[in-house]
Design a protein around this motif. Sequence first.
Motif, mmCIF file in Angstrom:
data_model
loop_
_atom_site.group_PDB
_atom_site.id
_atom_site.type_symbol
_atom_site.label_atom_id
_atom_site.label_comp_id
_atom_site.label_asym_id
_atom_site.label_seq_id
_atom_site.Cartn_x
_atom_site.Cartn_y
_atom_site.Cartn_z
ATOM 1 N N VAL A 160 1.003 -1.662 0.390
ATOM 2 C CA VAL A 160 0.220 -0.160 -0.051
ATOM 3 C C VAL A 160 0.773 1.256 -0.194
ATOM 4 C CG1 VAL A 160 -1.113 1.609 1.616
ATOM 5 C CG2 VAL A 160 -2.357 -1.367 0.902
ATOM 6 N N TRP A 161 1.840 1.260 0.713
ATOM 7 C CA TRP A 161 2.999 2.704 0.976
ATOM 8 C C TRP A 161 3.734 2.922 -0.635
ATOM 9 C CZ3 TRP A 161 2.750 5.282 4.376
ATOM 10 C CH2 TRP A 161 2.240 5.139 6.346
ATOM 11 N N LEU A 162 3.627 1.440 -0.986
ATOM 12 C CA LEU A 162 5.269 1.365 -1.908
ATOM 13 C C LEU A 162 3.638 2.403 -3.128
ATOM 14 C CD1 LEU A 162 6.914 -1.349 -1.594
ATOM 15 C CD2 LEU A 162 7.661 0.790 -1.111
ATOM 16 N N TYR A 163 2.473 1.291 -3.622
ATOM 17 C CA TYR A 163 1.843 1.704 -4.713
ATOM 18 C C TYR A 163 1.332 3.362 -4.491
ATOM 19 C CZ TYR A 163 -1.581 1.003 -8.133
ATOM 20 O OH TYR A 163 -2.142 1.326 -9.601
ATOM 21 N N ALA A 164 1.002 3.940 -3.175
ATOM 22 C CA ALA A 164 1.024 5.362 -3.113
ATOM 23 C C ALA A 164 1.720 5.982 -3.817
ATOM 24 C CB ALA A 164 0.934 5.740 -1.639
ATOM 25 N N ALA A 165 3.333 5.767 -3.916
ATOM 26 C CA ALA A 165 3.720 6.582 -4.436
ATOM 27 C C ALA A 165 3.949 6.382 -5.879
ATOM 28 C CB ALA A 165 5.126 6.495 -3.709
ATOM 29 N N HIS A 166 3.203 5.133 -6.489
ATOM 30 C CA HIS A 166 3.190 5.130 -7.564
ATOM 31 C C HIS A 166 2.348 5.463 -8.331
ATOM 32 C CE1 HIS A 166 3.883 1.952 -10.804
ATOM 33 N NE2 HIS A 166 2.818 2.195 -10.730
ATOM 34 N N ASN A 167 1.546 5.341 -7.691
ATOM 35 C CA ASN A 167 -0.188 5.805 -8.968
ATOM 36 C C ASN A 167 -0.430 7.397 -8.024
ATOM 37 O OD1 ASN A 167 -2.013 6.172 -10.845
ATOM 38 N ND2 ASN A 167 -3.019 3.958 -9.765
ATOM 39 N N PRO A 168 -0.252 8.075 -9.450
ATOM 40 C CA PRO A 168 -0.605 9.227 -9.042
ATOM 41 C C PRO A 168 -2.332 9.352 -9.063
ATOM 42 C CG PRO A 168 0.125 9.537 -11.529
ATOM 43 C CD PRO A 168 0.271 8.472 -10.921
ATOM 44 N N GLN A 169 -2.479 8.930 -9.258
ATOM 45 C CA GLN A 169 -4.440 8.882 -9.285
ATOM 46 C C GLN A 169 -5.299 8.041 -8.647
ATOM 47 O OE1 GLN A 169 -4.647 6.854 -13.402
ATOM 48 N NE2 GLN A 169 -6.118 7.951 -13.801
ATOM 49 N N LEU A 170 -4.163 7.577 -7.640
ATOM 50 C CA LEU A 170 -4.612 6.802 -6.041
ATOM 51 C C LEU A 170 -5.245 8.589 -5.700
ATOM 52 C CD1 LEU A 170 -5.282 4.330 -5.151
ATOM 53 C CD2 LEU A 170 -3.316 4.516 -3.349
ATOM 54 N N LYS A 171 -6.837 8.146 -4.623
ATOM 55 C CA LYS A 171 -7.055 8.826 -4.006
ATOM 56 C C LYS A 171 -6.906 8.445 -2.775
ATOM 57 C CE LYS A 171 -10.244 11.847 -5.865
ATOM 58 N NZ LYS A 171 -11.341 12.161 -5.118
ATOM 59 N N ALA A 172 -6.405 7.429 -1.836
ATOM 60 C CA ALA A 172 -6.443 6.978 -0.693
ATOM 61 C C ALA A 172 -6.034 6.020 -0.229
ATOM 62 C CB ALA A 172 -7.368 7.111 0.420
ATOM 63 N N GLY A 173 -5.032 5.763 0.623
ATOM 64 C CA GLY A 173 -4.263 4.264 1.240
ATOM 65 C C GLY A 173 -4.659 3.648 2.211
ATOM 66 N N VAL A 174 -4.735 2.665 2.782
ATOM 67 C CA VAL A 174 -5.015 2.218 4.159
ATOM 68 C C VAL A 174 -4.174 1.147 4.418
ATOM 69 C CG1 VAL A 174 -5.844 1.724 6.194
ATOM 70 C CG2 VAL A 174 -7.050 2.998 4.917
#
Length: 279
Positions: A160-174
């Motif tokens: 989750v942490w890595l993907y939140a830095a990878h995809n600029p379209q993502l709006k939130a992660g937990v």
Amino acid sequence: MNSENNLGKKEGDSGFAPAASPTAATTIITHDDAILGGETTINTQGENMPAWFARPKEAKGALPVVLVVQEIFGVHEHIRDICRRLAAEGYLAVAPELYFRQGDPSEYSDIKQLLDNVVSKVPDAQVLADLDHVANWAAKHGGDMRNMAITGFCWGGRIVWLYAAHNPQLKAGVAWYGRLVGEKSMKQPKHPIDIAVDLNAPVLGLYGAKDEGIPLESVDSMRQALHAANATAEIIVYPEAGHAFNADYRPSYHAESAKDGWQRMLAWFHQYGVKPTSK
């Protein structure tokens, strides 16, 4: 949403990973006639990746999307039920089999063998690219990529942490009890603490103070890195919880922390715009 304990099932027919057996009496299985769930395949990097999805049967317009990232045990019954619980909240939830090229977790009854023979061979770059294809699949199957979040557990919490830095379209992660630091390798060139400055989306981390695999020192180090990066993120530590405190099918389950974490996750999604129109 109705839930009931998964009692009366024998090992081997429960849908849970053999390495996670036996299942605990606290195991929750969600039954809701208003949701639809099942297996699918997602084309990614020239191959067909198995996945599990769940969604409301009836929805007006495109659904908010939650990518669900598995524990070390793969997409077994607990992860499928996480998808059903999210569908009951109005989301299109998709859990891809992110180890499918390296092996099948259901073939392993020993956790160490599973880690050595399958999990350790999965490159981060492969996982992040596969999740991009999952997002594209969701967009073609009733989901709204502009209204997308991610959640993951244990192995998946780190992702989750890595993907939140990878995809600029993502709006939130937990991220639920995902490892924050570690040795670097070709397959794992960076860890969450290394990408705190690169987060594109707000991330909520949920951790247990009694987690022997994720010491509080590493949680404090991550907090400092997030603060230094001025990142939009928050880390909650539950004093009485250990690792895998949301895993209701295991002895590690801590009901009070799990229930609070679930509500915090939904509130985090809603705060950053990933919510059904009826919520």
